[in-house]
Write a protein that holds these residues in place. Structure first.
Motif, PDB file in Angstrom:
ATOM      1  N   THR A 275       0.660  -1.240  -0.095  1.00 33.33           N
ATOM      2  CA  THR A 275       0.017   0.081  -0.080  1.00 33.33           C
ATOM      3  C   THR A 275       0.846   1.230   0.006  1.00 33.33           C
ATOM      4  OG1 THR A 275       0.061   0.091   2.213  1.00 33.33           O
ATOM      5  CG2 THR A 275      -1.662  -1.331   1.198  1.00 33.33           C
ATOM      6  N   ALA A 276       0.176   2.452  -0.348  1.00 29.60           N
ATOM      7  CA  ALA A 276       1.138   3.774  -0.535  1.00 29.60           C
ATOM      8  C   ALA A 276      -0.106   4.894  -0.558  1.00 29.60           C
ATOM      9  CB  ALA A 276       1.743   3.778  -1.872  1.00 29.60           C
ATOM     10  N   ASN A 277       0.095   5.780   0.612  1.00 29.59           N
ATOM     11  CA  ASN A 277      -0.840   6.826   0.725  1.00 29.59           C
ATOM     12  C   ASN A 277      -0.673   7.798  -0.570  1.00 29.59           C
ATOM     13  OD1 ASN A 277      -1.343   5.686   3.235  1.00 29.59           O
ATOM     14  ND2 ASN A 277      -0.260   7.589   4.361  1.00 29.59           N
ATOM     15  N   ILE A 278      -1.848   8.033  -0.809  1.00 28.33           N
ATOM     16  CA  ILE A 278      -1.877   8.973  -1.968  1.00 28.33           C
ATOM     17  C   ILE A 278      -2.372  10.337  -1.501  1.00 28.33           C
ATOM     18  CG2 ILE A 278      -3.057   9.624  -4.431  1.00 28.33           C
ATOM     19  CD1 ILE A 278      -3.711   6.581  -4.487  1.00 28.33           C
ATOM     20  N   ALA A 279      -3.176  10.549  -0.670  1.00 26.73           N
ATOM     21  CA  ALA A 279      -3.418  11.882  -0.269  1.00 26.73           C
ATOM     22  C   ALA A 279      -4.239  11.778   1.115  1.00 26.73           C
ATOM     23  CB  ALA A 279      -4.574  12.670  -1.216  1.00 26.73           C
ATOM     24  N   SER A 280      -4.216  12.867   1.981  1.00 27.62           N
ATOM     25  CA  SER A 280      -4.859  12.761   3.205  1.00 27.62           C
ATOM     26  C   SER A 280      -5.915  13.935   3.127  1.00 27.62           C
ATOM     27  CB  SER A 280      -3.955  13.030   4.464  1.00 27.62           C
ATOM     28  OG  SER A 280      -3.150  11.890   4.524  1.00 27.62           O
ATOM     29  N   LEU A 281      -7.361  13.620   3.156  1.00 35.12           N
ATOM     30  CA  LEU A 281      -8.185  14.667   2.940  1.00 35.12           C
ATOM     31  C   LEU A 281      -9.089  15.166   4.467  1.00 35.12           C
ATOM     32  CD1 LEU A 281      -9.841  13.386  -0.304  1.00 35.12           C
ATOM     33  CD2 LEU A 281      -7.788  15.008  -0.072  1.00 35.12           C
ATOM     34  N   THR A 282      -9.312  15.919   4.589  1.00 36.22           N
ATOM     35  CA  THR A 282     -10.179  16.794   5.691  1.00 36.22           C
ATOM     36  C   THR A 282     -11.530  16.162   5.360  1.00 36.22           C
ATOM     37  OG1 THR A 282      -8.753  18.624   6.120  1.00 36.22           O
ATOM     38  CG2 THR A 282     -10.964  18.588   7.119  1.00 36.22           C
ATOM     39  N   GLY A 283     -12.328  15.669   6.298  1.00 28.79           N
ATOM     40  CA  GLY A 283     -13.782  15.019   5.813  1.00 28.79           C
ATOM     41  C   GLY A 283     -14.019  13.762   5.835  1.00 28.79           C
ATOM     42  N   VAL A 284     -14.934  13.232   5.981  1.00 28.57           N
ATOM     43  CA  VAL A 284     -15.582  11.941   5.763  1.00 28.57           C
ATOM     44  C   VAL A 284     -15.645  11.688   4.192  1.00 28.57           C
ATOM     45  CG1 VAL A 284     -16.795  10.049   6.152  1.00 28.57           C
ATOM     46  CG2 VAL A 284     -16.185  11.437   7.973  1.00 28.57           C
ATOM     47  N   CYS A 285     -14.879  10.538   3.487  1.00 24.44           N
ATOM     48  CA  CYS A 285     -15.284  10.505   1.971  1.00 24.44           C
ATOM     49  C   CYS A 285     -15.919   9.217   1.782  1.00 24.44           C
ATOM     50  CB  CYS A 285     -13.802  10.617   1.420  1.00 24.44           C
ATOM     51  SG  CYS A 285     -13.004  12.155   1.505  1.00 24.44           S
TER      52      CYS A 285
ATOM     53  N   ASN B 298      -7.570  10.932 -13.600  1.00 23.65           N
ATOM     54  CA  ASN B 298      -7.773  11.637 -12.151  1.00 23.65           C
ATOM     55  C   ASN B 298      -8.779  10.770 -11.593  1.00 23.65           C
ATOM     56  OD1 ASN B 298      -5.962  13.809 -12.853  1.00 23.65           O
ATOM     57  ND2 ASN B 298      -7.530  14.236 -14.262  1.00 23.65           N
ATOM     58  N   LEU B 299      -8.406  10.789 -10.209  1.00 22.05           N
ATOM     59  CA  LEU B 299      -9.572  10.127  -9.047  1.00 22.05           C
ATOM     60  C   LEU B 299     -10.444  11.300  -8.501  1.00 22.05           C
ATOM     61  CD1 LEU B 299     -10.324   7.613  -7.503  1.00 22.05           C
ATOM     62  CD2 LEU B 299      -8.602   8.513  -5.525  1.00 22.05           C
ATOM     63  N   LEU B 300     -11.606  10.758  -8.624  1.00 24.97           N
ATOM     64  CA  LEU B 300     -12.656  11.582  -8.307  1.00 24.97           C
ATOM     65  C   LEU B 300     -13.163  11.140  -6.729  1.00 24.97           C
ATOM     66  CD1 LEU B 300     -14.775  12.250 -11.688  1.00 24.97           C
ATOM     67  CD2 LEU B 300     -12.733  13.604 -10.627  1.00 24.97           C
ATOM     68  N   VAL B 301     -13.220  11.899  -5.873  1.00 16.01           N
ATOM     69  CA  VAL B 301     -13.540  11.699  -4.644  1.00 16.01           C
ATOM     70  C   VAL B 301     -14.802  12.457  -3.993  1.00 16.01           C
ATOM     71  CG1 VAL B 301     -12.842  11.283  -2.314  1.00 16.01           C
ATOM     72  CG2 VAL B 301     -11.060  10.869  -4.163  1.00 16.01           C
ATOM     73  N   THR B 302     -15.766  11.810  -3.434  1.00 12.15           N
ATOM     74  CA  THR B 302     -16.781  12.285  -2.934  1.00 12.15           C
ATOM     75  C   THR B 302     -16.554  12.587  -1.455  1.00 12.15           C
ATOM     76  OG1 THR B 302     -18.366  11.051  -4.299  1.00 12.15           O
ATOM     77  CG2 THR B 302     -19.523  12.242  -2.497  1.00 12.15           C
ATOM     78  N   ASN B 303     -16.354  13.907  -0.999  1.00 13.81           N
ATOM     79  CA  ASN B 303     -16.413  14.246   0.309  1.00 13.81           C
ATOM     80  C   ASN B 303     -17.614  14.523   0.875  1.00 13.81           C
ATOM     81  OD1 ASN B 303     -15.237  15.399   2.842  1.00 13.81           O
ATOM     82  ND2 ASN B 303     -13.332  15.851   1.781  1.00 13.81           N
ATOM     83  N   GLU B 304     -18.198  13.669   1.435  1.00 11.25           N
ATOM     84  CA  GLU B 304     -19.464  14.034   2.401  1.00 11.25           C
ATOM     85  C   GLU B 304     -19.405  14.854   3.249  1.00 11.25           C
ATOM     86  OE1 GLU B 304     -22.970  11.252   4.434  1.00 11.25           O
ATOM     87  OE2 GLU B 304     -21.064  10.529   4.207  1.00 11.25           O
ATOM     88  N   GLY B 305     -18.259  14.860   4.114  1.00 11.57           N
ATOM     89  CA  GLY B 305     -18.162  15.733   5.307  1.00 11.57           C
ATOM     90  C   GLY B 305     -18.201  17.176   5.014  1.00 11.57           C
TER      91      GLY B 305
ATOM     92  N   LEU C  48      -3.446  11.484 -10.076  1.00  4.88           N
ATOM     93  CA  LEU C  48      -2.652  10.244  -9.616  1.00  4.88           C
ATOM     94  C   LEU C  48      -1.111  10.256  -9.907  1.00  4.88           C
ATOM     95  CD1 LEU C  48      -5.334   7.432  -9.833  1.00  4.88           C
ATOM     96  CD2 LEU C  48      -4.817   8.917  -7.648  1.00  4.88           C
ATOM     97  N   THR C  49      -0.767  11.276 -10.655  1.00  3.74           N
ATOM     98  CA  THR C  49       0.803  11.058 -10.954  1.00  3.74           C
ATOM     99  C   THR C  49       1.449  12.294 -10.014  1.00  3.74           C
ATOM    100  OG1 THR C  49       0.295  10.983 -13.267  1.00  3.74           O
ATOM    101  CG2 THR C  49       2.513  11.882 -12.806  1.00  3.74           C
TER     102      THR C  49
END
Length: 208
Positions: free
Chosen positions: A19-29, A39-46, A55-56
């Motif tokens: 495993t490798a960490n890609i990003a740390s986001l504030t909020g629950v996704c 590109n990765l699209l992430v739903t940040n519900e929080g 991702l590059t």
């Protein structure tokens, strides 16, 4: 990996398990998708937004904001995203150029995951009310309930041309639903609290 304060996006090597960490986001996704450029699209519900991760470079940018508890995102075109809004019971189309949204369908009970059929229609899991799997005509916005199921249906994955699998979060099970008849049978149980799932052809990967 998410908790009450933030989410870590992690890549997993399917051959080695590394495993490798890609990003740390504030909020629950919640739900994720890839755009045409990878590109990765992430739903940040929080935080009520959709975030794009390159991702590059692992650079994070806000792609859509001002959303009401978004639960899933689906890439539609270079300027358009489909998004479920959990609290409002709607699916919206978000224009990423004008930053405007229009309702595609409404009247759902806490919509969560989306799945696009070959016909172009959407399947949507509804966690609220009695729980349901519904089909949405993207042209007319018409909602048709295919199957009812309790215990918070959430994730959807293809099984074959006429069936999908749906997680039931509170029941710890996965249902197999016939898309022609709406018949739903237990496919797997004893899973914990399943949320999303992906059909890897020979294996079923479940987030629980």
């Amino acid at each position: 990996r998410f908790n009450a304060t933030g989410t870590t996006i992690v890549s997993v090597n399917l051959f080695t398990g590394a495993t490798a960490n890609i990003a740390s986001l504030t909020g629950v996704c919640q739900g994720m998708d890839l755009d045409v450029n990878g590109n990765l699209l992430v739903t940040n519900e929080g935080l009520g937004k959709i975030q794009k991760i390159n991702l590059t470079t692992n650079t994070v940018t806000d792609l859509a904001t001002g959303l009401n508890r978004p639960n899933d995102v689906m890439y539609e075109s270079a300027t358009s995203l489909l998004i479920t809004e959990y609290n409002l019971g709607t699916i919206i189309r978000y224009n990423t150029i004008t930053n405007t949204k229009t309702n595609v369908a409404s009247g759902m009970a806490n919509p969560t995951d989306m799945f696009r059929e070959a016909s172009g229609n959407l399947l949507v899991a509804e966690g609220g009310g009695g729980g349901a799997l519904s089909r949405i005509n993207l042209t007319t916005g018409t909602r048709t309930v295919l199957a009812t199921m309790a215990n918070h249906p959430h994730g959807i994955a293809r099984f074959d041309n006429n069936h999908v699998l749906v997680t039931r979060h509170y029941a710890g099970s996965i249902m197999k639903v016939n898309l022609s008849t709406g018949a739903a049978t237990v496919f797997a149980s004893g899973i914990g609290n399943p949320v999303y799932l992906v059909n890897g052809s020979s294996d079923l990967d479940v987030d629980n």
